[in-house]
Write a protein that holds these residues in place. Structure first.
Motif, PDB file in Angstrom:
ATOM      1  N   GLN A 199       4.181   0.882   2.129  1.00 39.57           N
ATOM      2  CA  GLN A 199       4.432  -0.357   2.859  1.00 39.57           C
ATOM      3  C   GLN A 199       5.623  -1.043   2.202  1.00 39.57           C
ATOM      4  O   GLN A 199       5.597  -1.322   0.996  1.00 39.57           O
ATOM      5  CB  GLN A 199       3.186  -1.265   2.807  1.00 39.57           C
ATOM      6  CG  GLN A 199       2.062  -0.826   3.704  1.00 39.57           C
ATOM      7  CD  GLN A 199       2.396  -1.033   5.167  1.00 39.57           C
ATOM      8  OE1 GLN A 199       2.307  -2.136   5.676  1.00 39.57           O
ATOM      9  NE2 GLN A 199       2.793   0.035   5.850  1.00 39.57           N
TER      10      GLN A 199
ATOM     11  N   ASP B 153      -5.481   0.904   9.443  1.00 39.33           N
ATOM     12  CA  ASP B 153      -5.397   1.801   8.290  1.00 39.33           C
ATOM     13  C   ASP B 153      -6.076   3.160   8.515  1.00 39.33           C
ATOM     14  O   ASP B 153      -6.976   3.559   7.774  1.00 39.33           O
ATOM     15  CB  ASP B 153      -5.960   1.109   7.029  1.00 39.33           C
ATOM     16  CG  ASP B 153      -5.329  -0.247   6.793  1.00 39.33           C
ATOM     17  OD1 ASP B 153      -4.198  -0.461   7.281  1.00 39.33           O
ATOM     18  OD2 ASP B 153      -5.953  -1.117   6.147  1.00 39.33           O
TER      19      ASP B 153
ATOM     20  N   ASP C 215       0.782  -1.244   0.000  1.00 42.26           N
ATOM     21  CA  ASP C 215       0.000   0.000   0.000  1.00 42.26           C
ATOM     22  C   ASP C 215       0.817   1.301   0.000  1.00 42.26           C
ATOM     23  O   ASP C 215       1.809   1.406   0.727  1.00 42.26           O
ATOM     24  CB  ASP C 215      -0.865   0.088   1.259  1.00 42.26           C
ATOM     25  CG  ASP C 215      -1.571  -1.190   1.611  1.00 42.26           C
ATOM     26  OD1 ASP C 215      -1.473  -2.166   0.856  1.00 42.26           O
ATOM     27  OD2 ASP C 215      -2.224  -1.208   2.664  1.00 42.26           O
TER      28      ASP C 215
END
Ligand code: FRU
Length: 478
Positions: free
Chosen positions: A40, A152, A24
């Motif tokens: 990430q 998140d 991500d």
């Protein structure tokens, strides 16, 4: 894990890490003319693990400068903390008190994943060096509901309420939660949303973004995006359009309505940029590297996409366009890297783009508008081999369907012509293929892995004719 180098599949105008794994995008923020991209990252291996925030910056959204890992994993005697996805904000009023010498700090809000404790909670960290390095807050976590899956956080500033808003997922419950804060440290639960829409898969990476419908400041709506579902693919993203009163999101559709951000197999975990100039919204997503391995990197980002809400005959819909900033880059390319045709009749034939024009690089940006005629199918072919095999981006008139056929598999999505026309923006970058249809009303993104000599491209019409109104092609190879 394959270690065969695959330079032929390394994108040239999309972001990839210099080496090793990415998933991500994280903490997308625009500061002083610079686009920051955190992501990430496994700094050690070409597979998921040791999750940390990698970092890169760009001023044109094409050329990215690789910077050192900004937030590394934390290892103590009995806890491993992985730095999962989240966001970054500029704390302009120094509400957090983390600022130094009168300069606004950047604050990252991320999920601390602690596998040994089977726990996920929200942490904050701050930077006083322009986002290069971060210091973790001493009293983390700032939000903890004692769950294994809770992640998140996407944080934005609500100017009219003078407070921060966090949108965060409870994946297994197909829910997002909204929290409010005045200082980024103390958070209060405001409300929850879900399950609605597509709840077949876990919900991750949510975001809530204000947008003006048809660019009209009197018509503000809120776009809630969630990574979770898509009719046909293993992964995907859905969205809801509704209202937000500072506390509660109200879906403007029936709870059953399913709207998808992208109809392809790979687009996931997209989040919007923070701190862009007024009324501009742009996101980047991750193209999930299924099936074929690349080396020495794995995973790449999508093209940055401008977001708009527009009224269509079906209601208000999300439209996506390759970021307008990129037009500056296209315009500056030398003449030898551009080709344009107008008003070409194509009758059961192929118009080669690559032949003799050095466009056979598999780094093509193609923008073609067709007026429907008698042809059953038309569109663009890319990554063509002299044997005739390749990837077809086609429109089937009878089924009113856009499809990508890579020779093994066909992905498709419903699309209606607009005033008898179909516009295709086809962004091929070595191994990624993003197709925006009708000014981005629908988008389909996939990955392809062409052989080294499969580099031809062409426009085509089958079983009859179409008018190719305009065809613009850019060779993006560097
Ligand atoms: C989505 C995701 C996020 C999580 C991250 C971990 O791809 O699973 O929910 O924060 O990846 O790398």
């Amino acid at each position: 894990e394959s270690t065969v180098p695959t330079p032929q599949w390394r994108p040239v105008y999309h972001f990839t890490p210099a080496k090793n794994w990415t998933n991500d995008p994280n903490g997308l923020i625009y500061l002083d003319g610079v686009y920051h991209l955190y992501y990430q990252h496994n700094p050690f291996e070409n597979k998921w693990g040791h999750m940390s925030w990698g970092h890169a910056t760009s001023t044109d959204l094409v050329n990215w400068k690789h910077l050192p890992v900004a937030i590394p994993e934390l290892e103590t005697r009995d806890t491993t903390t992985w730095i999962f996805s989240g966001s970054a904000v500029l704390d302009q009023h120094n509400s957090s008190g983390f600022g130094k010498n009168g300069k606004a700090p950047i604050v990252a809000i991320y999920t601390a994943d602690q596998p040994k404790q089977q726990k996920e909670s929200q942490f904050i960290a701050y930077s006083n060096d322009g986002g290069l390095t971060y210091t973790n807050y001493a009293n983390n976590p700032v939000v903890d509901i004692h769950k294994k899956d809770f992640r998140d956080p996407s944080v934005i500033w609500l100017e009219d309420q003078h407070k921060w808003l966090m949108t965060v997922a409870v994946p297994a419950e197909h829910k997002v939660q909204f929290y409010g804060s005045v200082n980024l440290k103390d958070w209060e639960l405001l409300s929850e949303f879900g399950p609605q829409g597509d709840a077949r898969k876990i919900w991750e990476c949510p975001s809530l973004t204000p947008l003006y419908v048809d660019g009209n400041p009197a018509k503000k709506k809120w776009l809630l995006m969630v990574s979770s579902g898509n009719q046909d693919a293993a992964t995907g993203m859905q969205y809801f359009i509704g209202d937000f009163d500072g506390k509660t999101f109200t879906n403007g559709h029936t709870p059953e309505t399913q709207l998808f951000v992208d109809y392809g197999k790979t687009f996931y975990a997209a989040i919007p940029y923070n701190h862009l100039p007024a009324n501009r919204q742009m996101m980047i997503g991750w193209l999930m590297p299924f099936e074929t391995a690349t080396w020495p990197w794995r995973g790449q980002m999508s093209i940055p996409r401008d977001l708009q809400l527009k009224t269509t005959s079906a209601g208000i819909r999300l439209f996506q366009q390759p970021a307008a900033v990129l037009n500056g880059y296209l315009d500056k390319l030398p003449a030898a890297k551009k080709w344009q045709q107008r008003n070409v009749s194509l009758n059961s034939k192929v118009l080669s783009i690559s032949n003799g024009r050095q466009f056979n690089t598999n780094a093509n940006w193609i923008d073609a508008t067709f007026t429907l005629g008698t042809a059953s199918d038309f569109g663009v072919k890319v990554a063509q081999h002299s044997s005739g095999s390749g990837v077809v981006v086609g429109y089937n008139v009878q089924r009113q369907e856009l499809y990508i056929n890579d020779g093994k598999d066909t992905q498709h999505m419903p699309v209606q012509p607009v005033n008898g026309k179909i516009r295709l923006q086809v962004l091929l970058d070595k191994s990624s293929l993003e197709v925006f249809v009708n000014d981005g009303e629908k988008v389909m993104t996939t990955l392809i892995f062409p052989a080294k000599d499969a580099t031809g491209c062409a426009a085509f019409a089958e079983n009859g004719g179409v008018q190719l109104n305009t065809l613009k092609v850019w060779n993006m190879d560097k």
